[in-house]
Design a protein around this motif. Structure first.
Motif, PDB file in Angstrom:
ATOM      1  N   LYS A 105       0.676  -1.127   0.054  1.00 39.25           N
ATOM      2  CA  LYS A 105      -0.054  -0.203   0.029  1.00 39.25           C
ATOM      3  C   LYS A 105       0.902   1.376  -0.031  1.00 39.25           C
ATOM      4  CE  LYS A 105      -4.020   2.197   2.425  1.00 39.25           C
ATOM      5  NZ  LYS A 105      -4.945   1.982   3.301  1.00 39.25           N
ATOM      6  N   LEU A 106       2.049   1.171   0.682  1.00 33.31           N
ATOM      7  CA  LEU A 106       3.067   2.417   0.671  1.00 33.31           C
ATOM      8  C   LEU A 106       3.376   2.538  -0.725  1.00 33.31           C
ATOM      9  CD1 LEU A 106       4.529   4.484   2.249  1.00 33.31           C
ATOM     10  CD2 LEU A 106       6.117   2.765   2.720  1.00 33.31           C
ATOM     11  N   LEU A 107       3.928   1.522  -1.176  1.00 33.94           N
ATOM     12  CA  LEU A 107       4.400   1.827  -2.677  1.00 33.94           C
ATOM     13  C   LEU A 107       3.388   2.085  -3.611  1.00 33.94           C
ATOM     14  CD1 LEU A 107       6.988  -1.335  -2.933  1.00 33.94           C
ATOM     15  CD2 LEU A 107       7.471   1.064  -2.336  1.00 33.94           C
ATOM     16  N   SER A 108       2.307   1.782  -3.430  1.00 32.63           N
ATOM     17  CA  SER A 108       1.010   2.269  -4.508  1.00 32.63           C
ATOM     18  C   SER A 108       0.954   3.879  -4.239  1.00 32.63           C
ATOM     19  CB  SER A 108       0.069   1.307  -3.891  1.00 32.63           C
ATOM     20  OG  SER A 108      -1.306   1.967  -4.864  1.00 32.63           O
ATOM     21  N   THR A 109       0.729   4.308  -3.009  1.00 28.25           N
ATOM     22  CA  THR A 109       0.769   5.417  -2.585  1.00 28.25           C
ATOM     23  C   THR A 109       1.724   6.397  -3.074  1.00 28.25           C
ATOM     24  OG1 THR A 109      -0.546   4.903  -0.692  1.00 28.25           O
ATOM     25  CG2 THR A 109       0.127   6.983  -0.760  1.00 28.25           C
ATOM     26  N   VAL A 110       3.004   6.058  -2.971  1.00 26.56           N
ATOM     27  CA  VAL A 110       4.307   6.793  -3.404  1.00 26.56           C
ATOM     28  C   VAL A 110       4.096   6.862  -4.982  1.00 26.56           C
ATOM     29  CG1 VAL A 110       6.437   6.468  -3.807  1.00 26.56           C
ATOM     30  CG2 VAL A 110       5.615   5.868  -1.547  1.00 26.56           C
ATOM     31  N   ILE A 111       3.602   5.636  -5.419  1.00 32.38           N
ATOM     32  CA  ILE A 111       3.484   5.989  -7.217  1.00 32.38           C
ATOM     33  C   ILE A 111       2.155   6.916  -7.429  1.00 32.38           C
ATOM     34  CG2 ILE A 111       2.709   4.633  -9.203  1.00 32.38           C
ATOM     35  CD1 ILE A 111       4.324   2.400  -8.083  1.00 32.38           C
ATOM     36  N   THR A 112       1.366   6.839  -6.704  1.00 33.11           N
ATOM     37  CA  THR A 112       0.226   7.679  -7.026  1.00 33.11           C
ATOM     38  C   THR A 112       0.573   9.185  -6.766  1.00 33.11           C
ATOM     39  OG1 THR A 112      -1.475   6.042  -6.405  1.00 33.11           O
ATOM     40  CG2 THR A 112      -2.255   8.346  -6.423  1.00 33.11           C
ATOM     41  N   VAL A 113       1.082   9.419  -5.796  1.00 37.92           N
ATOM     42  CA  VAL A 113       1.570  10.884  -5.360  1.00 37.92           C
ATOM     43  C   VAL A 113       2.688  11.415  -6.365  1.00 37.92           C
ATOM     44  CG1 VAL A 113       2.789  12.362  -3.936  1.00 37.92           C
ATOM     45  CG2 VAL A 113       1.211  10.849  -3.112  1.00 37.92           C
ATOM     46  N   HIS A 114       3.482  10.610  -6.838  1.00 37.93           N
ATOM     47  CA  HIS A 114       4.676  10.613  -7.946  1.00 37.93           C
ATOM     48  C   HIS A 114       3.910  11.423  -9.255  1.00 37.93           C
ATOM     49  CE1 HIS A 114       7.425  10.017 -11.235  1.00 37.93           C
ATOM     50  NE2 HIS A 114       8.162  10.768 -10.431  1.00 37.93           N
ATOM     51  N   ASP A 115       2.971  10.254  -9.542  1.00 35.59           N
ATOM     52  CA  ASP A 115       2.256  10.852 -10.965  1.00 35.59           C
ATOM     53  C   ASP A 115       1.406  11.921 -10.680  1.00 35.59           C
ATOM     54  OD1 ASP A 115       2.934   8.165 -11.929  1.00 35.59           O
ATOM     55  OD2 ASP A 115       1.166   7.243 -11.464  1.00 35.59           O
ATOM     56  N   SER A 116       0.799  12.600  -9.656  1.00 33.11           N
ATOM     57  CA  SER A 116       0.279  13.603  -9.101  1.00 33.11           C
ATOM     58  C   SER A 116       1.126  14.704  -9.435  1.00 33.11           C
ATOM     59  CB  SER A 116      -0.295  13.836  -8.072  1.00 33.11           C
ATOM     60  OG  SER A 116      -1.578  12.786  -7.974  1.00 33.11           O
ATOM     61  N   TRP A 117       2.263  14.441  -9.087  1.00 29.20           N
ATOM     62  CA  TRP A 117       3.468  15.297  -8.961  1.00 29.20           C
ATOM     63  C   TRP A 117       3.921  15.799 -10.479  1.00 29.20           C
ATOM     64  CZ3 TRP A 117       6.304  18.385  -5.501  1.00 29.20           C
ATOM     65  CH2 TRP A 117       7.335  18.837  -5.757  1.00 29.20           C
ATOM     66  N   SER A 118       3.674  14.909 -11.489  1.00 32.49           N
ATOM     67  CA  SER A 118       4.138  14.994 -12.749  1.00 32.49           C
ATOM     68  C   SER A 118       3.023  15.325 -13.826  1.00 32.49           C
ATOM     69  CB  SER A 118       4.824  13.834 -12.899  1.00 32.49           C
ATOM     70  OG  SER A 118       5.881  13.308 -12.398  1.00 32.49           O
ATOM     71  N   LYS A 119       1.734  15.515 -13.131  1.00 30.68           N
ATOM     72  CA  LYS A 119       0.628  15.703 -13.927  1.00 30.68           C
ATOM     73  C   LYS A 119       0.596  17.004 -14.763  1.00 30.68           C
ATOM     74  CE  LYS A 119      -3.302  14.327 -12.658  1.00 30.68           C
ATOM     75  NZ  LYS A 119      -4.529  13.962 -11.956  1.00 30.68           N
ATOM     76  N   ARG A 120       0.218  16.936 -15.796  1.00 25.86           N
ATOM     77  CA  ARG A 120      -0.132  17.982 -16.753  1.00 25.86           C
ATOM     78  C   ARG A 120      -1.507  18.158 -16.979  1.00 25.86           C
ATOM     79  NH1 ARG A 120       3.433  22.026 -17.226  1.00 25.86           N
ATOM     80  NH2 ARG A 120       2.351  22.434 -19.326  1.00 25.86           N
ATOM     81  N   ILE A 121      -1.976  19.428 -17.120  1.00 24.93           N
ATOM     82  CA  ILE A 121      -3.467  19.475 -17.360  1.00 24.93           C
ATOM     83  C   ILE A 121      -3.489  20.515 -18.521  1.00 24.93           C
ATOM     84  CG2 ILE A 121      -5.716  20.080 -16.433  1.00 24.93           C
ATOM     85  CD1 ILE A 121      -4.635  19.578 -13.668  1.00 24.93           C
ATOM     86  N   ASP A 122      -4.284  20.528 -19.694  1.00 21.48           N
ATOM     87  CA  ASP A 122      -4.498  21.206 -20.717  1.00 21.48           C
ATOM     88  C   ASP A 122      -5.226  22.479 -20.246  1.00 21.48           C
ATOM     89  OD1 ASP A 122      -3.209  19.469 -22.520  1.00 21.48           O
ATOM     90  OD2 ASP A 122      -5.128  18.534 -23.218  1.00 21.48           O
ATOM     91  N   THR A 123      -4.630  23.658 -20.960  1.00 12.48           N
ATOM     92  CA  THR A 123      -5.242  24.785 -20.738  1.00 12.48           C
ATOM     93  C   THR A 123      -6.533  24.686 -20.853  1.00 12.48           C
ATOM     94  OG1 THR A 123      -3.142  26.033 -20.932  1.00 12.48           O
ATOM     95  CG2 THR A 123      -5.151  27.405 -20.895  1.00 12.48           C
ATOM     96  N   TRP A 124      -7.190  24.180 -21.993  1.00 18.76           N
ATOM     97  CA  TRP A 124      -8.699  24.506 -22.266  1.00 18.76           C
ATOM     98  C   TRP A 124      -9.450  23.565 -21.075  1.00 18.76           C
ATOM     99  CZ3 TRP A 124     -11.909  20.013 -22.954  1.00 18.76           C
ATOM    100  CH2 TRP A 124     -11.283  18.993 -23.265  1.00 18.76           C
ATOM    101  N   ILE A 125      -8.962  22.401 -20.348  1.00 16.70           N
ATOM    102  CA  ILE A 125      -9.503  21.550 -19.310  1.00 16.70           C
ATOM    103  C   ILE A 125      -9.531  22.683 -18.118  1.00 16.70           C
ATOM    104  CG2 ILE A 125      -9.373  19.938 -17.896  1.00 16.70           C
ATOM    105  CD1 ILE A 125      -8.145  18.289 -20.412  1.00 16.70           C
ATOM    106  N   LEU A 126      -8.454  23.313 -18.053  1.00 17.70           N
ATOM    107  CA  LEU A 126      -8.484  24.202 -16.850  1.00 17.70           C
ATOM    108  C   LEU A 126      -9.337  25.431 -16.615  1.00 17.70           C
ATOM    109  CD1 LEU A 126      -4.356  24.298 -16.146  1.00 17.70           C
ATOM    110  CD2 LEU A 126      -6.134  23.520 -14.687  1.00 17.70           C
ATOM    111  N   ASN A 127      -9.479  25.841 -18.151  1.00 21.29           N
ATOM    112  CA  ASN A 127     -10.370  27.081 -18.331  1.00 21.29           C
ATOM    113  C   ASN A 127     -11.967  26.662 -18.060  1.00 21.29           C
ATOM    114  OD1 ASN A 127      -8.843  29.512 -18.468  1.00 21.29           O
ATOM    115  ND2 ASN A 127      -7.976  28.389 -20.099  1.00 21.29           N
ATOM    116  N   ARG A 128     -11.913  25.412 -18.591  1.00 15.49           N
ATOM    117  CA  ARG A 128     -13.625  25.057 -18.456  1.00 15.49           C
ATOM    118  C   ARG A 128     -13.769  24.638 -17.060  1.00 15.49           C
ATOM    119  NH1 ARG A 128     -14.735  19.612 -21.407  1.00 15.49           N
ATOM    120  NH2 ARG A 128     -13.615  18.813 -19.582  1.00 15.49           N
TER     121      ARG A 128
END
Length: 106
Positions: free
Chosen positions: A18-41
């Motif tokens: 569970k710890l390793l799964s949580t670390v991977i999830t947080v790392h993925d969030s840390w690296s996340k990119r969100i398109d400008t059009w999605i952010l503006n909507r």
């Protein structure tokens, strides 16, 4: 933001997966990119539900939002004020974290 907590024991082998799964999830969030059009909507929908924010006699008029970098995800909001009210800043940060699954990310 909220930081995930995993109670575990390496010596007992409890919740290590569970710890390793949580670390991977947080790392993925840390690296996340969100398109400008999605952010503006998202921003448009969020502003409709939040009501009008005022600073003195001025109403906050938001133009758009964009992500300027990842690691950590960093956003720039363009509006008619030099500085956002602290309460509105906190509101947007918590909604970004909640709506885009950025838990554990500052």
């Amino acid at each position: 933001g909220d930081v995930p907590v995993v109670v575990c024991s390496a010596t007992e082998g409890i919740n290590v997966d569970k710890l390793l799964s949580t670390v991977i999830t947080v790392h993925d969030s840390w690296s996340k990119r969100i398109d400008t059009w999605i952010l503006n909507r998202w921003l448009k929908d969020t502003l409709v539900t939040s009501g009008t924010t005022r600073v003195g006699s001025k109403s906050l008029k938001v133009k758009y939002i964009t992500q300027v970098k990842s690691r950590p995800p960093t956003f720039t909001l363009f509006c008619n004020l030099k500085e956002l009210p602290i309460s509105f800043d906190r509101f947007l940060k918590s909604r970004l974290q909640r709506d885009f699954q950025l838990e554990g990310i500052p």
